[in-house]
Design a protein around this motif. Structure first.
Motif, PDB file in Angstrom:
ATOM      1  N   ARG A 391       0.835  -1.202   0.000  1.00  0.00           N
ATOM      2  CA  ARG A 391       0.000   0.000   0.000  1.00  0.00           C
ATOM      3  C   ARG A 391       0.874   1.258   0.000  1.00  0.00           C
ATOM      4  O   ARG A 391       0.609   2.232  -0.726  1.00  0.00           O
ATOM      5  N   ALA A 392       1.920   1.239   0.807  1.00  0.00           N
ATOM      6  CA  ALA A 392       2.790   2.418   0.907  1.00  0.00           C
ATOM      7  C   ALA A 392       3.522   2.687  -0.407  1.00  0.00           C
ATOM      8  O   ALA A 392       3.612   3.836  -0.856  1.00  0.00           O
ATOM      9  N   LEU A 393       4.043   1.639  -1.028  1.00  0.00           N
ATOM     10  CA  LEU A 393       4.768   1.814  -2.279  1.00  0.00           C
ATOM     11  C   LEU A 393       3.849   2.317  -3.388  1.00  0.00           C
ATOM     12  O   LEU A 393       4.248   3.146  -4.217  1.00  0.00           O
ATOM     13  N   ALA A 394       2.616   1.813  -3.414  1.00  0.00           N
ATOM     14  CA  ALA A 394       1.655   2.286  -4.410  1.00  0.00           C
ATOM     15  C   ALA A 394       1.367   3.771  -4.223  1.00  0.00           C
ATOM     16  O   ALA A 394       1.266   4.532  -5.193  1.00  0.00           O
ATOM     17  N   ALA A 395       1.258   4.194  -2.960  1.00  0.00           N
ATOM     18  CA  ALA A 395       1.007   5.606  -2.684  1.00  0.00           C
ATOM     19  C   ALA A 395       2.210   6.466  -3.058  1.00  0.00           C
ATOM     20  O   ALA A 395       2.063   7.542  -3.650  1.00  0.00           O
ATOM     21  N   LEU A 396       3.407   5.990  -2.724  1.00  0.00           N
ATOM     22  CA  LEU A 396       4.609   6.742  -3.081  1.00  0.00           C
ATOM     23  C   LEU A 396       4.754   6.852  -4.600  1.00  0.00           C
ATOM     24  O   LEU A 396       5.135   7.902  -5.126  1.00  0.00           O
ATOM     25  N   ALA A 397       4.440   5.766  -5.303  1.00  0.00           N
ATOM     26  CA  ALA A 397       4.514   5.790  -6.765  1.00  0.00           C
ATOM     27  C   ALA A 397       3.513   6.777  -7.354  1.00  0.00           C
ATOM     28  O   ALA A 397       3.727   7.321  -8.437  1.00  0.00           O
ATOM     29  N   ASP A 398       2.435   7.029  -6.620  1.00  0.00           N
ATOM     30  CA  ASP A 398       1.397   7.952  -7.072  1.00  0.00           C
ATOM     31  C   ASP A 398       1.688   9.386  -6.652  1.00  0.00           C
ATOM     32  O   ASP A 398       0.855  10.266  -6.858  1.00  0.00           O
ATOM     33  N   GLY A 399       2.840   9.608  -6.035  1.00  0.00           N
ATOM     34  CA  GLY A 399       3.221  10.959  -5.640  1.00  0.00           C
ATOM     35  C   GLY A 399       2.683  11.395  -4.295  1.00  0.00           C
ATOM     36  O   GLY A 399       2.776  12.576  -3.945  1.00  0.00           O
ATOM     37  N   GLN A 400       2.147  10.466  -3.517  1.00  0.00           N
ATOM     38  CA  GLN A 400       1.568  10.814  -2.227  1.00  0.00           C
ATOM     39  C   GLN A 400       2.615  10.778  -1.116  1.00  0.00           C
ATOM     40  O   GLN A 400       3.686  10.194  -1.257  1.00  0.00           O
ATOM     41  N   THR A 401       2.273  11.398  -0.007  1.00  0.00           N
ATOM     42  CA  THR A 401       3.091  11.354   1.198  1.00  0.00           C
ATOM     43  C   THR A 401       2.539  10.261   2.114  1.00  0.00           C
ATOM     44  O   THR A 401       1.327  10.132   2.273  1.00  0.00           O
ATOM     45  N   VAL A 402       3.428   9.484   2.693  1.00  0.00           N
ATOM     46  CA  VAL A 402       3.033   8.307   3.474  1.00  0.00           C
ATOM     47  C   VAL A 402       3.534   8.460   4.906  1.00  0.00           C
ATOM     48  O   VAL A 402       4.715   8.783   5.126  1.00  0.00           O
ATOM     49  N   ARG A 403       2.639   8.216   5.877  1.00  0.00           N
ATOM     50  CA  ARG A 403       3.045   8.252   7.285  1.00  0.00           C
ATOM     51  C   ARG A 403       3.831   6.995   7.630  1.00  0.00           C
ATOM     52  O   ARG A 403       3.470   5.886   7.218  1.00  0.00           O
TER      53      ARG A 403
END
Length: 434
Positions: A391-403
């Motif tokens: 989930r975190a990697l998918a968010a990072l790949a989408d340009g999001q910030t991850v807690r």
């Protein structure tokens, strides 16, 4: 002279800016094109290039490997014996660079050239990465990537003389002085000189027939391939060339895909070559090897589609994840960013994000060890597949910030931070990025 005249240019330029200002680029440009005041002075300036030189000097003093390459010229004479002096001689923080270089070279006029400048400074790789990223979005991506080449000095003419450029390139002028840039088409240059060899020494007669561009700080000149050119500057200034490496497809295949395929075919055959008849001579040997070569090429041709697709996919992810810069093994800026990320985590950082202009790509497949592939800042990693990290990697790949949670730690976090492509942010910094 062709010049862009938009009254308002946002940073970075939009993809539409490139096609609007330079529509003929989509059909293949043949003439230089000057973009005025694209790079804001508060984004990038000559001091940032000198900071890159200081980083190279620290690396030289510490014995740290670097992929950046430094050259020094006086006039058109290359002075390799001065390089160690430039990298190791004392240079005080308040000491004027021009006077310092004049003392190092023993000459009034000098030229300092640094290849792969992007590996010396996170700011250089980031700011100019934004510039080329916007051009890629508007014009397309050069499969060979790009690099930065700094030209610093007060030289009366480029050390390479009037010469031909073999790639499309941007010339980003940072100042503080003005650079006069002269260009000739291939046809005109051959008419004037009778050939395509560089012209050294006194080429004042050529300048009279060249198209002149006066580059002020913040200007960017697009220089198409096969255009002959030379830069002239009486005052000290710094420019950064950004070539776009659009290698011939056949060269890319010959240097990468085909050797790998042929090596795999050769490794599958363990039959030794027989002893050959002395009286028969070389003819039968050549015939046998020709037959073997035909068999090898036939065998590998069936694998071409799959292998070419794999190679291009890997190259594509590596290039784009590295912000469009060609991959360099010893990247000082990457190392510095990795150390900064670890320090920020130790200091209590709470969030992760991919540092712009870099990107993160994940491989949709899972290997036999239940690991997934991750490419970031040109580096390829394999990390264990876990729901939290997926989930975190998918968010990072989408340009999001991850807690950062308890589940997002350990070896996987250490590997990601070590790429230099991941930033660690505080709560306040994370809120500012959203």
């Amino acid at each position: 002279m062709t010049t862009a005249t938009d009254s308002v240019i946002t940073w970075p330029p939009s993809p539409e800016f490139w096609s609007r200002q330079f529509p003929e680029k989509t059909a293949g440009a043949v003439a230089p094109y000057l973009f005025k005041s694209i790079v804001p002075a508060d984004r990038l300036g000559p001091a940032d290039v000198l900071d890159g030189l200081r980083r190279l000097r620290r690396a030289a003093a510490d014995g740290e490997s670097t992929s950046a390459r430094t050259r020094v010229y006086v006039g058109e004479e290359r002075r390799d014996e001065v390089i160690d002096t430039v990298l190791l001689a004392p240079w005080q923080p308040d000491e004027d660079f021009v006077a310092w270089m004049q003392n190092r070279t023993g000459a009034e006029r000098f030229s300092l050239v640094i290849n792969n400048l992007e590996t010396t400074s996170s700011k250089l790789s980031s700011v100019l990465g934004e510039l080329i990223g916007s051009a890629f979005a508007g014009w397309g991506v050069p499969i060979g990537g790009s690099e930065q080449v700094a030209f610093a000095g007060n030289y009366a003419g480029t050390a390479f003389g009037v010469h031909e450029g073999y790639e499309d390139a941007f010339l980003v002028h940072l100042g503080p002085g003005v650079k006069h840039f002269y260009c000739w088409s291939g046809d005109l240059y051959q008419e004037l000189t009778g050939g395509d060899a560089p012209t050294y020494g006194d080429y004042s007669m050529l300048l009279e027939r060249g198209e002149r561009f006066d580059l002020e700080p913040g200007d960017v000149l697009f220089l198409p391939r096969r255009v002959f050119h030379v830069g002239v500057q009486d005052q000290f200034s710094i420019s950064v060339a950004v070539p776009l490496y659009t290698y011939p497809d056949t060269r890319m295949l010959a240097l990468s895909v085909l050797p790998e395929l042929l090596e795999s075919a050769a490794a599958a055959d363990a039959t030794p070559s027989p002893m050959h008849s002395l009286t028969a001579g070389p003819g039968p040997i050549a015939a046998a090897l020709t037959e073997a070569a035909t068999d090898m090429l036939t065998a590998v041709s069936a694998q071409l589609e799959e292998k070419v697709a794999q190679h291009v996919s890997a190259r594509w992810c590596t290039l784009l994840s590295n912000g469009g810069w060609e991959f360099a093994e010893h990247d000082l800026a990457r190392n510095d960013a990795a150390r900064a990320a670890v320090a920020a985590l130790t200091a209590g950082g709470t969030h992760l994000r991919v540092a712009p202009p870099f990107a993160l790509h994940t491989d949709p497949g899972i290997d036999d060890s239940l690991h997934i592939g991750v490419t970031v800042r040109g580096l390829v990693l394999t990390v264990p597949e876990t729901p939290a990290w997926c989930r975190a990697l998918a968010a990072l790949a989408d340009g999001q910030t991850v807690r950062i949670t308890d589940e997002l730690g350990g070896d996987t976090l250490a590997l990601l931070l070590n790429t230099g492509g991941i930033q660690v942010l505080t709560n306040d910094e994370a809120e500012e990025t959203e």
